[in-house]
Design an enzyme around this catalytic site. Structure first.
Site, PDB file in Angstrom:
ATOM      1  N   ASP A  26      -5.370  -6.230   5.991  1.00 11.06           N
ATOM      2  CA  ASP A  26      -6.542  -5.626   5.312  1.00 11.06           C
ATOM      3  C   ASP A  26      -7.837  -6.701   5.288  1.00 11.06           C
ATOM      4  O   ASP A  26      -8.741  -6.520   5.650  1.00 11.06           O
ATOM      5  CB  ASP A  26      -6.224  -4.774   4.221  1.00 11.06           C
ATOM      6  CG  ASP A  26      -7.141  -3.867   3.909  1.00 11.06           C
ATOM      7  OD1 ASP A  26      -8.408  -3.762   4.581  1.00 11.06           O
ATOM      8  OD2 ASP A  26      -7.166  -3.166   2.593  1.00 11.06           O
ATOM      9  N   ASP A  86     -11.074  -8.191   7.882  1.00 12.09           N
ATOM     10  CA  ASP A  86     -12.594  -7.951   7.434  1.00 12.09           C
ATOM     11  C   ASP A  86     -12.917  -9.168   7.604  1.00 12.09           C
ATOM     12  O   ASP A  86     -14.280  -9.404   7.881  1.00 12.09           O
ATOM     13  CB  ASP A  86     -12.602  -7.425   5.988  1.00 12.09           C
ATOM     14  CG  ASP A  86     -12.699  -5.892   6.053  1.00 12.09           C
ATOM     15  OD1 ASP A  86     -12.421  -5.173   7.009  1.00 12.09           O
ATOM     16  OD2 ASP A  86     -13.144  -5.248   5.071  1.00 12.09           O
ATOM     17  N   TYR A 138       0.856  -1.174  -0.127  1.00  9.63           N
ATOM     18  CA  TYR A 138      -0.141   0.042   0.115  1.00  9.63           C
ATOM     19  C   TYR A 138       0.972   1.156   0.015  1.00  9.63           C
ATOM     20  O   TYR A 138       0.359   2.376  -0.278  1.00  9.63           O
ATOM     21  CB  TYR A 138      -1.011   0.115   1.149  1.00  9.63           C
ATOM     22  CG  TYR A 138      -2.094  -1.151   1.189  1.00  9.63           C
ATOM     23  CD1 TYR A 138      -2.246  -1.847   0.061  1.00  9.63           C
ATOM     24  CD2 TYR A 138      -2.973  -1.197   2.124  1.00  9.63           C
ATOM     25  CE1 TYR A 138      -3.226  -2.814   0.111  1.00  9.63           C
ATOM     26  CE2 TYR A 138      -3.825  -2.041   2.153  1.00  9.63           C
ATOM     27  CZ  TYR A 138      -4.111  -3.005   1.174  1.00  9.63           C
ATOM     28  OH  TYR A 138      -5.207  -3.631   1.155  1.00  9.63           O
ATOM     29  N   LYS A 198       3.080 -15.334   2.854  1.00 13.28           N
ATOM     30  CA  LYS A 198       2.969 -16.237   1.457  1.00 13.28           C
ATOM     31  C   LYS A 198       4.407 -16.552   1.225  1.00 13.28           C
ATOM     32  O   LYS A 198       4.713 -16.075   0.260  1.00 13.28           O
ATOM     33  CB  LYS A 198       2.370 -15.312   0.551  1.00 13.28           C
ATOM     34  CG  LYS A 198       2.007 -16.130  -0.751  1.00 13.28           C
ATOM     35  CD  LYS A 198       0.650 -16.934  -0.604  1.00 13.28           C
ATOM     36  CE  LYS A 198       0.421 -17.927  -1.936  1.00 13.28           C
ATOM     37  NZ  LYS A 198      -0.210 -19.072  -1.505  1.00 13.28           N
ATOM     38  N   ASP A 243      -3.455 -18.001   2.245  1.00 20.11           N
ATOM     39  CA  ASP A 243      -4.819 -18.749   1.612  1.00 20.11           C
ATOM     40  C   ASP A 243      -5.110 -19.771   2.839  1.00 20.11           C
ATOM     41  O   ASP A 243      -6.236 -19.929   2.735  1.00 20.11           O
ATOM     42  CB  ASP A 243      -4.310 -19.336   0.235  1.00 20.11           C
ATOM     43  CG  ASP A 243      -2.866 -20.104   0.230  1.00 20.11           C
ATOM     44  OD1 ASP A 243      -2.166 -19.749   1.194  1.00 20.11           O
ATOM     45  OD2 ASP A 243      -2.510 -20.679  -0.849  1.00 20.11           O
TER      46      ASP A 243
END
Ligand code: NAD
Length: 356
Positions: free
Chosen positions: A247, A251, A143, A190, A223
Site C-alpha cells: 500500500d 503510493d 489489514y 522486514k 525501509d
C-alpha cells in the site's frame, strides 16, 4: 467476444472518469467486433445516500456475476464521520476485495516519455525512464487480521497473519508478471524483525527455486526499498510485497512518476477475474469541475482487456492511443505545463477515442 462488465463509478470524480473509460470501451467493442454489456451500479457514498449502505447487495451481486468490474473511486468528506465499518473505503473497497477473492494487486508505475519532466526526481535519476510493477498481496496481513482495543482503552492490537498458501499464490503472480517484463523480482519485507516476513522469504525462495529459477530474485527490507525507490528506481522491475508495505510503496512509486491521474491498477483472482480502478481517490477538491484526468481509468480498462479478457491487441491499441495523445501534447490540468491550455476530462476522453 461477449463480456459483462459491472461498472461502479462511485463518488467525487468517479462518474466523470469512468464515463470516459466507458466511451473508450465502447469504441474498442465497435472497432474490434466485441460486445461489452455494462451493468452500472451504485457504490460508496453515493450508494449510502441512496440506500443507506456503501455496498448494497445488488451491487455486490452484479460484481459477482460480471466477468470484470470497473471502479472509479469511493469516499469523500461527506461520509468521513460514518462509523469505521460503514465508511465507503472499508465497507465498499475492503469488502469487495474480500468477497471477490481479489488477492493480487498489480500497480504498474511508469513514466510516459512525453511526461518525463513531471517526475519530481532529477533527470539523472529518472534516466532512461521508470517502469516498474508493484505486485501487492491484497487480502491478507494486518489489514485483515484481528483488530482489538484493551477494555481499559490503554493499549491496542493489530494482528498480521499470513499463510503459506497466501504467500505462494501471490509469489506466482509476481514471477509470472516478471517473465513478461524484465525477469527480475525484488521481494520486499522486514525479515530482520517480523516472523511473517521470514515466512515470506522461505516461501518465495522455494517457489522461485522450484518453478521460476530463470527469474532473478532478490530480497530487500522495506525501509531500504522506500529509499531505493527515490534513489535508484530503475533498479526495480517487479516489486513483490505484502499488503501494508505494498500500500505504502505503491503510493510512493506512483508519486515518482509525477502524475497520480495516470496510474491504473488491477486486483485479480486466481481465475483471471479482476476489478480495475485508477490508483487515485475520489478527488473531492475537483469533483464536478470536469477537469479530472481520465487516463488512469482508461488505462485501467486497458488492463481489464489484457488481464481478464485476454484481448492483447485491444489493450495495446488503447495504450498506444494514450501514448499518441500525450505525444500530441494533449494534457489535463494535473499534467499540464504552464504554457499550454488544459483539456477537460471529456475532451481528453474524446482525444483517446479518436486516436483509437
Ligand atoms: P485523491 O487521490 O482523491 O486526491 C489527491 C490529489 O490528487 C487531489 O489534489 C486530487 O485533486 C488529485 N487527483 C486525484 N485524481 C486525480 C485525477 N484523476 N486528475 C487530476 N487530479 C487528481 O486522494 P485524497 O484526497 O487523499 O482522498 C480523497 C477521497 O478518496 C478520500 O475519501 C479517500 O478515502 C478516498 N480514496 C479512495 C480510493 C479508492 O476509491 N480506491 C483511493 C484513495 C483515496
Amino acid at each position: 467476444m461477449k463480456k459483462k462488465i459491472a461498472v461502479i463509478a462511485g463518488d467525487g470524480i468517479g462518474p466523470e472518469i469512468v464515463g470516459e473509460a466507458v466511451r473508450v470501451l465502447k469504441k474498442v467493442a465497435k472497432k474490434f467486433g466485441h460486445t461489452f454489456v455494462l451493468d452500472e451500479k451504485l457504490v460508496g457514498g453515493a450508494a449510502y445516500d441512496a440506500v443507506g449502505d456503501c455496498l448494497p447487495d445488488d451491487t455486490l451481486k452484479a460484481c459477482q456475476q460480471a466477468d470484470a468490474v470497473l471502479l472509479g473511486a469511493v469516499g469523500g468528506p461527506k461520509w468521513d464521520k460514518l462509523p469505521g465499518p460503514q465508511r465507503p473505503e472499508k465497507r465498499a473497497l475492503l469488502t469487495l476485495r474480500k468477497e471477490l477473492g481479489l488477492f493480487a494487486n498489480l500497480r504498474p508505475a511508469k513514466v510516459w516519455d512525453p511526461l518525463k519532466s513531471a517526475s519530481p526526481l532529477k533527470p539523472e535519476i529518472v534516466g532512461e525512464g521508470l517502469d516498474l510493477l508493484v505486485v501487492r498481496e491484497l487480502t491478507g496481513g494486518v489489514y485483515f487480521g484481528e483488530h482489538s482495543r484493551a477494555a481499559d482503552g490503554q493499549s491496542a492490537l493489530d494482528k498480521m497473519p499470513y499463510s503459506v498458501m497466501e504467500i505462494e499464490r501471490i509469489a506466482r503472480v509476481a514471477f509470472e508478471s516478471a517473465r513478461k517484463r524484465h525477469s527480475h523480482v525484488t521481494c520486499v519485507d522486514k525479515a530482520n524483525v517480523l516472523e511473517t516476513s521470514r515466512l515470506w522469504r522461505e516461501v518465495v525462495q522455494r517457489v522461485h527455486d522450484a518453478d521460476y529459477a530463470t527469474v532473478d530474485l532478490d530480497f530487500m527490507y522495506v525501509d531500504n526499498a522506500a529509499m531505493q525507490l527515490v534513489r535508484a528506481p530503475s533498479r526495480f522491475d517487479v516489486i513483490l510485497t505484502e499488503n501494508m508495505f505494498g500500500d505504502i510503496l505503491s503510493d510512493e512509486a506512483s508519486q515518482i512518476t509525477g502524475s497520480i491521474g495516470m496510474l491504473p491498477s488491477a486486483s485479480l483472482r486466481a481465475d483471471g477475474f479482476g476489478m480495475y480502478e485508477p490508483i487515485h481517490g475520489s478527488a473531492p477538491d475537483i469533483a464536478g469541475l470536469g477537469i479530472a484526468n481520465p487516463l488512469a481509468t482508461i488505462l485501467s480498462a486497458a488492463m481489464m482487456l489484457r488481464h481478464t479478457f485476454g484481448l492483447t491487441q485491444e489493450a495495446d491499441a488503447v495504450e498506444a492511443a494514450v501514448g499518441q495523445v500525450l505525444a500530441a501534447g494533449d494534457r489535463t490540468v494535473d499534467i499540464a505545463t504552464a504554457d499550454a491550455a488544459a483539456l477537460s476530462t471529456h475532451d481528453m476522453g474524446t482525444a483517446v477515442v479518436e486516436a483509437l
